[in-house]
Design a protein around this motif. Structure first.
Motif, short mmCIF file in Angstrom:
data_model
loop_
_atom_site.label_atom_id
_atom_site.label_comp_id
_atom_site.label_asym_id
_atom_site.label_seq_id
_atom_site.Cartn_x
_atom_site.Cartn_y
_atom_site.Cartn_z
N ALA A 156 24.81 -7.64 3.98
CA ALA A 156 23.41 -7.61 3.54
C ALA A 156 22.99 -6.19 3.18
O ALA A 156 22.32 -5.96 2.17
N ILE A 157 23.40 -5.23 3.99
CA ILE A 157 23.09 -3.83 3.71
C ILE A 157 23.75 -3.40 2.40
O ILE A 157 23.11 -2.79 1.53
N LYS A 158 25.01 -3.74 2.23
CA LYS A 158 25.73 -3.37 1.01
C LYS A 158 25.07 -3.97 -0.23
O LYS A 158 24.98 -3.32 -1.27
N ALA A 159 24.62 -5.22 -0.14
CA ALA A 159 23.96 -5.85 -1.28
C ALA A 159 22.68 -5.09 -1.66
O ALA A 159 22.43 -4.84 -2.84
N GLY A 160 21.90 -4.72 -0.66
CA GLY A 160 20.68 -3.96 -0.93
C GLY A 160 20.96 -2.58 -1.46
O GLY A 160 20.30 -2.10 -2.40
N VAL A 161 21.96 -1.91 -0.90
CA VAL A 161 22.33 -0.57 -1.37
C VAL A 161 22.81 -0.63 -2.82
O VAL A 161 22.44 0.20 -3.64
N ARG A 162 23.61 -1.63 -3.12
CA ARG A 162 24.08 -1.78 -4.52
C ARG A 162 22.91 -1.95 -5.48
O ARG A 162 22.90 -1.38 -6.56
N ARG B 215 26.93 9.76 14.71
CA ARG B 215 25.97 8.68 14.48
C ARG B 215 26.52 7.37 15.00
O ARG B 215 27.71 7.19 15.17
N LYS B 216 25.61 6.43 15.18
CA LYS B 216 26.00 5.11 15.68
C LYS B 216 26.51 4.19 14.58
O LYS B 216 27.04 3.14 14.85
N PHE B 217 26.32 4.56 13.33
CA PHE B 217 26.73 3.69 12.22
C PHE B 217 27.69 4.45 11.31
O PHE B 217 27.80 5.66 11.36
N LYS B 218 28.36 3.70 10.47
CA LYS B 218 29.27 4.31 9.50
C LYS B 218 28.55 4.38 8.17
O LYS B 218 27.77 3.51 7.82
N ARG B 219 28.86 5.39 7.41
CA ARG B 219 28.26 5.53 6.09
C ARG B 219 28.76 4.40 5.18
O ARG B 219 29.89 3.95 5.30
N LEU B 220 27.90 4.03 4.26
CA LEU B 220 28.24 2.92 3.38
C LEU B 220 28.64 3.44 2.00
O LEU B 220 29.39 4.38 1.89
N LEU B 221 28.08 2.84 0.96
CA LEU B 221 28.48 3.17 -0.40
C LEU B 221 28.16 4.61 -0.80
O LEU B 221 28.91 5.24 -1.50
N ILE B 222 27.03 5.07 -0.40
CA ILE B 222 26.65 6.44 -0.73
C ILE B 222 26.29 7.16 0.55
O ILE B 222 25.96 6.55 1.55
N LYS B 223 26.33 8.47 0.52
CA LYS B 223 26.23 9.22 1.77
C LYS B 223 24.85 9.23 2.39
O LYS B 223 24.72 9.49 3.58
N ASN B 224 23.81 8.95 1.67
CA ASN B 224 22.47 9.05 2.22
C ASN B 224 21.86 7.70 2.60
O ASN B 224 20.68 7.45 2.40
N ALA C 119 0.82 -1.21 0.00
CA ALA C 119 0.00 0.00 0.00
C ALA C 119 0.85 1.26 0.00
O ALA C 119 0.43 2.29 -0.54
N VAL C 120 2.03 1.22 0.59
CA VAL C 120 2.90 2.40 0.61
C VAL C 120 4.04 2.29 -0.39
O VAL C 120 4.86 3.19 -0.50
N ALA C 121 4.08 1.20 -1.16
CA ALA C 121 5.19 0.96 -2.09
C ALA C 121 5.24 1.96 -3.23
O ALA C 121 6.27 2.09 -3.88
N LYS C 122 4.17 2.69 -3.47
CA LYS C 122 4.22 3.68 -4.55
C LYS C 122 5.09 4.87 -4.15
O LYS C 122 5.62 5.56 -5.00
N ASN C 123 5.27 5.10 -2.86
CA ASN C 123 6.08 6.21 -2.37
C ASN C 123 7.43 5.78 -1.82
O ASN C 123 8.34 6.58 -1.74
N ILE C 124 7.53 4.54 -1.42
CA ILE C 124 8.76 4.00 -0.87
C ILE C 124 9.05 2.68 -1.57
O ILE C 124 8.17 1.84 -1.72
N LYS C 125 10.27 2.50 -2.03
CA LYS C 125 10.68 1.24 -2.65
C LYS C 125 11.23 0.31 -1.58
O LYS C 125 12.05 0.72 -0.76
N PHE C 126 10.77 -0.93 -1.59
CA PHE C 126 11.18 -1.89 -0.57
C PHE C 126 12.03 -3.00 -1.19
O PHE C 126 11.77 -3.46 -2.29
N CYS C 127 13.02 -3.41 -0.42
CA CYS C 127 13.87 -4.52 -0.83
C CYS C 127 14.12 -5.39 0.40
O CYS C 127 14.67 -4.92 1.40
N PHE C 128 13.66 -6.63 0.33
CA PHE C 128 13.95 -7.60 1.39
C PHE C 128 15.28 -8.26 1.05
O PHE C 128 15.48 -8.72 -0.08
N VAL C 129 16.18 -8.31 2.02
CA VAL C 129 17.45 -8.98 1.83
C VAL C 129 17.46 -10.19 2.75
O VAL C 129 17.50 -10.06 3.97
N ASN C 130 17.38 -11.38 2.14
CA ASN C 130 17.46 -12.62 2.91
C ASN C 130 18.94 -12.90 3.14
O ASN C 130 19.69 -13.20 2.23
#
Length: 162
Positions: A73-79, A129-138, A26-37
């Motif tokens: 897993a985060i890097k795979a989704g970000v890529r 922040r508690k995390f480090k930036r990954l591939l892109i800054k946002n 229902a909210v996917a039109k405004n937000i793109k979702f990616c499940f990373v198994n």
């Protein structure tokens, strides 16, 4: 503002349900979702595929065969998002951080309604922040962002932290 959300899964077969996917759709039109198994040893990937097919939703699924940690897993989704969809912000959250009774629509509506706060949060110096930036800054942790907004994800309904 285009926003993507990575939902990291590990052995969540019993937690995934039809209602959750319908709410995300229902909210996917405004937000793109990616499940990373992330290397689940149960049938999480099968359940994700079934739920996606049943809903004909625009939700992406990435399957990492062997669990090599949350960072991978985060890097795979970000890529994936970086290469396939032009997004301004990519948030990530571990599925275990969701309360299973939580209604997803208000949670993701909150992200869309908090664009100014997201920009302010994301412009904070990385050292604060508690995390480090990954591939892109946002790229940012949704858990940390909700904490910044004083939202308690463990509550059955979205409530501010006292």
């Amino acid at each position: 503002m285009k926003i993507g959300v990575l939902i990291l899964c590990y052995n969540n077969e019993t937690d995934l349900n039809q209602q959750m996917i319908e709410e995300l759709s229902a909210v996917a039109k405004n937000i793109k979702f990616c499940f990373v198994n992330n290397g689940s040893t149960d049938s999480t990937i099968d359940k994700l595929q079934i739920l996606k097919e049943e809903n004909e939703s625009d939700i992406t699924i990435i399957d990492i065969k062997i669990n090599k940690g949350e960072g991978l897993a985060i890097k795979a989704g970000v890529r994936y998002f970086f290469n396939k969809i032009n997004l301004q912000y990519i948030g990530f959250i571990n599925f275990k951080d969701f309360n299973l009774k939580l209604n997803f629509n208000p949670l993701f509506d909150l992200i869309l309604d908090s664009k100014d706060e997201l920009i302010a949060y994301n412009s904070k110096p990385a050292r604060s922040r508690k995390f480090k930036r990954l591939l892109i800054k946002n790229v940012f942790s949704l858990t940390d962002f909700f904490e910044y907004l004083k939202i308690d994800l463990k509550k059955e309904h979205l409530k501010t932290i006292a």
